[in-house]
Motif scaffolding. Structure first.
Motif, PDB file in Angstrom:
ATOM      1  N   ASP A  55       0.931  -1.139  -0.125  1.00 35.48           N
ATOM      2  CA  ASP A  55       0.128   0.048   0.387  1.00 35.48           C
ATOM      3  C   ASP A  55       1.440   1.170   0.215  1.00 35.48           C
ATOM      4  O   ASP A  55       2.012   1.290  -0.034  1.00 35.48           O
ATOM      5  CB  ASP A  55      -0.957   0.138   1.196  1.00 35.48           C
ATOM      6  CG  ASP A  55      -0.142   0.074   2.932  1.00 35.48           C
ATOM      7  OD1 ASP A  55       0.644   1.024   2.675  1.00 35.48           O
ATOM      8  OD2 ASP A  55      -0.738  -0.824   2.832  1.00 35.48           O
TER       9      ASP A  55
ATOM     10  N   HIS B 208      -3.931   2.411  -7.601  1.00 30.11           N
ATOM     11  CA  HIS B 208      -5.111   1.961  -6.622  1.00 30.11           C
ATOM     12  C   HIS B 208      -4.384   1.401  -5.592  1.00 30.11           C
ATOM     13  O   HIS B 208      -4.920   0.637  -5.609  1.00 30.11           O
ATOM     14  CB  HIS B 208      -6.202   1.639  -7.424  1.00 30.11           C
ATOM     15  CG  HIS B 208      -6.924   3.025  -8.603  1.00 30.11           C
ATOM     16  ND1 HIS B 208      -7.706   3.982  -8.350  1.00 30.11           N
ATOM     17  CD2 HIS B 208      -6.768   2.293  -9.913  1.00 30.11           C
ATOM     18  CE1 HIS B 208      -7.924   4.475  -9.439  1.00 30.11           C
ATOM     19  NE2 HIS B 208      -7.314   3.802 -10.965  1.00 30.11           N
TER      20      HIS B 208
ATOM     21  N   ASP C  81      -3.488   6.889  -1.990  1.00 33.38           N
ATOM     22  CA  ASP C  81      -3.100   6.211  -3.632  1.00 33.38           C
ATOM     23  C   ASP C  81      -2.073   6.551  -3.696  1.00 33.38           C
ATOM     24  O   ASP C  81      -1.173   7.334  -3.206  1.00 33.38           O
ATOM     25  CB  ASP C  81      -4.435   6.600  -4.148  1.00 33.38           C
ATOM     26  CG  ASP C  81      -4.446   8.737  -4.344  1.00 33.38           C
ATOM     27  OD1 ASP C  81      -3.192   8.516  -4.203  1.00 33.38           O
ATOM     28  OD2 ASP C  81      -5.116   9.256  -4.935  1.00 33.38           O
TER      29      ASP C  81
ATOM     30  N   THR D  66      -0.501   0.638 -14.522  1.00 32.82           N
ATOM     31  CA  THR D  66      -1.550   0.948 -13.728  1.00 32.82           C
ATOM     32  C   THR D  66      -2.468   0.086 -15.104  1.00 32.82           C
ATOM     33  O   THR D  66      -1.956   0.281 -15.532  1.00 32.82           O
ATOM     34  CB  THR D  66      -1.997   2.111 -12.955  1.00 32.82           C
ATOM     35  OG1 THR D  66      -3.567   2.100 -12.542  1.00 32.82           O
ATOM     36  CG2 THR D  66      -2.533   3.176 -14.274  1.00 32.82           C
TER      37      THR D  66
ATOM     38  N   ASP E   1      -5.695  10.240 -14.359  1.00 37.21           N
ATOM     39  CA  ASP E   1      -4.716   9.934 -14.016  1.00 37.21           C
ATOM     40  C   ASP E   1      -3.606   9.710 -14.516  1.00 37.21           C
ATOM     41  O   ASP E   1      -2.423  10.133 -14.298  1.00 37.21           O
ATOM     42  CB  ASP E   1      -4.901   7.917 -13.234  1.00 37.21           C
ATOM     43  CG  ASP E   1      -5.773   7.671 -12.761  1.00 37.21           C
ATOM     44  OD1 ASP E   1      -5.967   8.982 -11.707  1.00 37.21           O
ATOM     45  OD2 ASP E   1      -6.626   6.988 -13.055  1.00 37.21           O
TER      46      ASP E   1
END
Length: 152
Positions: free
Chosen positions: A40, A71, A76, A99, A106
């Motif tokens: 994360d 994500h 984020d 991604t 984005d």
């Protein structure tokens, strides 16, 4: 333990299938650099800034490149990128957004924040392996980075 002279890859990926596929693509491409996987955005920042459970890691072992999903849980990917670019020690660290997002915003925001490259994860396994191989060859073999300055 890692050799500080090896070119470490920091993979920031919360999807275990994408993580396994990326690691397999590196192996199939004969890219044997150490890969540090964090799940994360908060852990990515802890690793980069030697905080939390990464506070005791060797500060001389710096990633050659960060492969950053967008994500992510907790923090984020775009916020991770923002903090990387805001810090003197990590400002020039190459960051590749890897991604599945197809959102134009984005892409635009990533480049506005200073991402070095934005790569869509191909759905096709063969195309994904090829994309990872090319990323590895460029960022680990061809690209040169300045020597990081030590903080005073």
């Amino acid at each position: 333990m890692y050799d500080p002279h090896q070119r470490v890859i920091l993979l920031v990926e919360d999807n275990s299938d994408d993580e396994l596929m990326t690691l397999r693509a590196f192996r199939k491409s004969n890219i044997h650099n150490p890969v540090v996987v964090v799940r994360d955005g908060a852990e990515a920042l802890d690793y980069l800034f030697l905080q939390g459970r990464h506070a005791e890691r060797d500060p001389d072992i710096r990633p050659q490149v960060v492969l950053l999903d967008l994500h992510l849980p907790r923090i984020d990917g775009l916020e991770v990128l923002r903090r990387i670019r805001a810090n003197e020690q990590t400002r020039m660290l190459p960051v590749v957004i890897l991604t599945s997002s197809k959102e134009e915003r984005d892409l635009v925001e990533g480049y506005q924040l200073g991402v070095n490259s934005f790569v869509h994860k191909p759905v096709d396994v063969t195309a994904f392996f090829d994309a990872v191989r090319q990323l590895g060859m460029y960022w680990l073999v061809l690209n040169e980075l300045p020597t990081p300055r030590r903080s005073a």
